[in-house]
Design an enzyme around this catalytic site. Structure first.
Site, mmCIF file in Angstrom:
data_model
loop_
_atom_site.group_PDB
_atom_site.id
_atom_site.type_symbol
_atom_site.label_atom_id
_atom_site.label_comp_id
_atom_site.label_asym_id
_atom_site.label_seq_id
_atom_site.Cartn_x
_atom_site.Cartn_y
_atom_site.Cartn_z
ATOM 1 N N ARG A 1 8.375 10.370 -13.574
ATOM 2 C CA ARG A 1 9.293 9.600 -14.398
ATOM 3 C C ARG A 1 9.052 9.937 -15.869
ATOM 4 O O ARG A 1 7.935 10.253 -16.277
ATOM 5 C CB ARG A 1 9.089 8.102 -14.167
ATOM 6 C CG ARG A 1 9.305 7.652 -12.726
ATOM 7 C CD ARG A 1 8.974 6.184 -12.549
ATOM 8 N NE ARG A 1 9.183 5.743 -11.170
ATOM 9 C CZ ARG A 1 8.235 5.728 -10.231
ATOM 10 N NH1 ARG A 1 6.997 6.142 -10.535
ATOM 11 N NH2 ARG A 1 8.506 5.309 -9.008
ATOM 12 N N LYS B 1 5.092 3.031 -11.975
ATOM 13 C CA LYS B 1 5.885 1.858 -11.674
ATOM 14 C C LYS B 1 5.065 0.868 -10.844
ATOM 15 O O LYS B 1 4.332 1.264 -9.947
ATOM 16 C CB LYS B 1 7.147 2.279 -10.911
ATOM 17 C CG LYS B 1 8.243 1.216 -10.908
ATOM 18 C CD LYS B 1 9.522 1.807 -10.345
ATOM 19 C CE LYS B 1 10.669 0.807 -10.428
ATOM 20 N NZ LYS B 1 11.929 1.385 -9.901
ATOM 21 N N HIS C 1 16.755 11.509 -16.320
ATOM 22 C CA HIS C 1 16.154 11.045 -15.064
ATOM 23 C C HIS C 1 16.565 11.912 -13.885
ATOM 24 O O HIS C 1 15.851 11.988 -12.885
ATOM 25 C CB HIS C 1 16.559 9.589 -14.807
ATOM 26 C CG HIS C 1 15.891 8.982 -13.608
ATOM 27 N ND1 HIS C 1 14.537 8.698 -13.566
ATOM 28 C CD2 HIS C 1 16.384 8.631 -12.389
ATOM 29 C CE1 HIS C 1 14.228 8.173 -12.392
ATOM 30 N NE2 HIS C 1 15.327 8.123 -11.659
ATOM 31 N N ARG D 1 14.289 14.441 -12.152
ATOM 32 C CA ARG D 1 13.460 13.915 -11.050
ATOM 33 C C ARG D 1 14.204 14.036 -9.721
ATOM 34 O O ARG D 1 13.632 14.409 -8.696
ATOM 35 C CB ARG D 1 13.104 12.457 -11.354
ATOM 36 C CG ARG D 1 12.267 11.722 -10.306
ATOM 37 C CD ARG D 1 11.842 10.395 -10.918
ATOM 38 N NE ARG D 1 11.383 9.410 -9.954
ATOM 39 C CZ ARG D 1 10.133 9.293 -9.523
ATOM 40 N NH1 ARG D 1 9.217 10.151 -9.935
ATOM 41 N NH2 ARG D 1 9.800 8.340 -8.668
ATOM 42 N N HIS E 1 6.544 6.511 -4.964
ATOM 43 C CA HIS E 1 7.317 5.471 -4.305
ATOM 44 C C HIS E 1 6.424 4.650 -3.381
ATOM 45 O O HIS E 1 5.510 5.193 -2.737
ATOM 46 C CB HIS E 1 8.469 6.082 -3.497
ATOM 47 C CG HIS E 1 9.565 6.627 -4.354
ATOM 48 N ND1 HIS E 1 10.418 7.611 -3.943
ATOM 49 C CD2 HIS E 1 9.929 6.310 -5.617
ATOM 50 C CE1 HIS E 1 11.279 7.885 -4.906
ATOM 51 N NE2 HIS E 1 11.002 7.115 -5.931
ATOM 52 N N TYR F 1 17.213 9.620 -3.514
ATOM 53 C CA TYR F 1 17.115 10.862 -4.266
ATOM 54 C C TYR F 1 17.698 12.044 -3.482
ATOM 55 O O TYR F 1 17.990 13.085 -4.047
ATOM 56 C CB TYR F 1 15.654 11.161 -4.596
ATOM 57 C CG TYR F 1 15.096 10.297 -5.693
ATOM 58 C CD1 TYR F 1 14.942 10.793 -6.985
ATOM 59 C CD2 TYR F 1 14.747 8.982 -5.457
ATOM 60 C CE1 TYR F 1 14.439 10.004 -8.001
ATOM 61 C CE2 TYR F 1 14.245 8.182 -6.463
ATOM 62 C CZ TYR F 1 14.099 8.691 -7.731
ATOM 63 O OH TYR F 1 13.617 7.903 -8.738
#
Length: 308
Positions: free
Chosen positions: A142, A167, A242, A245, A276, A285
């Site tokens: 990220r 995250k 973004h 990614r 994740h 994605y």
């Protein structure tokens, strides 16, 4: 600090313990409380929440829905402390958000963006964005994770990057290709690297010797996009930073199909690499890549043909 301000501070502290960052929510809710105070009110009401959420006049409905949603979560927390608090119903300003379609950059476009960094002012700034874009392209990290890196997070000997502020507060290690290790090492050893304040350990530096700001990185990236002539594919598919990614994720699974490997096993590794919590979060994605869907379909047809 009045009771509402203290309640907001407590609310943010509790949610951050759970792993939420809430930078935008903190800013919005502080603005909301200023609005409440200007109206001379001591309790949150649905009427006031709606009046604030719909500002300014003519704002996008999804923006208004987001503002009211932040207030609603705070009001739910506050209602347990102050029963006079009104919680805005969920059917007021329901969200109509639609996820953007990822712009999947080609290798040629990534190379063009890195080369376009040469048009920026200042040799170190040019090197910073060339290295940053390259790192994002080969790791899929990220943007916030990249600009949050410190020099000590880069292990040259073992070829590893440690993400310490991912995250939900998750940390992870990213093995790097030798060429990436070399590129990062060369960037850190540049003679024009700005002098850093003693307490500024950032890996990527601005010309002033400070950590890069997210908004400045986004603006500079869009400048490079325009320079390269990379245009939106549709109203919903615009080239965003973004999306680098997304391209990394899709290319990783594409390689698994082309190598006749095991895409399912590669997906589990990819999910961990991307940071994740669950592999299901990685599917978004991959869902917007026609080439990937075709390869999956071809593999399914071969499998069904073998069973016939």
């Amino acid at each position: 600090m009045n009771a509402l301000r203290q309640a907001l501070a407590d609310y943010l502290a509790v949610r951050r313990i759970l792993g939420y960052r809430l930078a935008r929510a903190e800013k919005l809710l502080a603005q909301f409380l200023t609005f409440v105070e200007e109206r001379g009110e001591e309790h949150l009401t649905t009427e006031t929440a709606l009046a604030w959420a719909t500002l300014p006049a003519g704002a996008d409905r999804s923006w208004m829905s987001r503002r009211l949603s932040d207030v609603r979560r705070f009001a739910i927390h506050l209602h347990g402390i102050d029963p006079a608090t009104q919680v805005p119903p969920t059917d007021i300003l329901p969200g109509r958000t639609r996820r953007a379609t990822p712009y999947l950059y080609s290798a040629k476009e990534i190379s063009a963006l890195m080369a376009a960094a040469a048009t920026l002012r200042g040799p170190h700034r040019r090197a910073t964005y060339r290295t940053l874009i390259g790192l994002l392209a080969v790791t899929g990290m990220r943007v916030g994770e990249a600009i949050g890196l410190d020099r000590d997070d880069f292990d040259v000997a073992d070829g590893l990057l440690t993400i310490r502020s991912g995250k939900f507060g998750k940390s992870r290690e990213l093995p790097l290709h030798p060429s990436t290790v070399t590129a990062l090492g060369d960037y850190l050893l540049r003679g024009d690297r700005p002098r850093q304040p003693p307490k500024m350990p950032a890996l990527f530096l601005s010309p002033a010797g400070t950590r890069l700001l997210y908004c400045n990185v986004q603006n500079t990236f869009q400048l490079l996009v325009r320079h390269c002539g990379i245009a939106p594919r549709s109203a919903a598919c615009r080239p965003r930073l973004h999306d680098v990614r997304h391209a990394f994720a899709v290319n990783t699974i594409l390689d698994a199909y082309r190598d006749d490997g095991d895409p399912a096993a590669r997906l589990a590794v990819l999910s961990t690499y991307l940071g994740h919590i669950n592999p299901s979060h990685t599917y978004w994605y991959l869902s917007a890549a026609p080439e990937l869907l075709k390869l999956a379909s071809d593999q399914l047809e071969r499998h069904l043909g073998g069973d016939a």
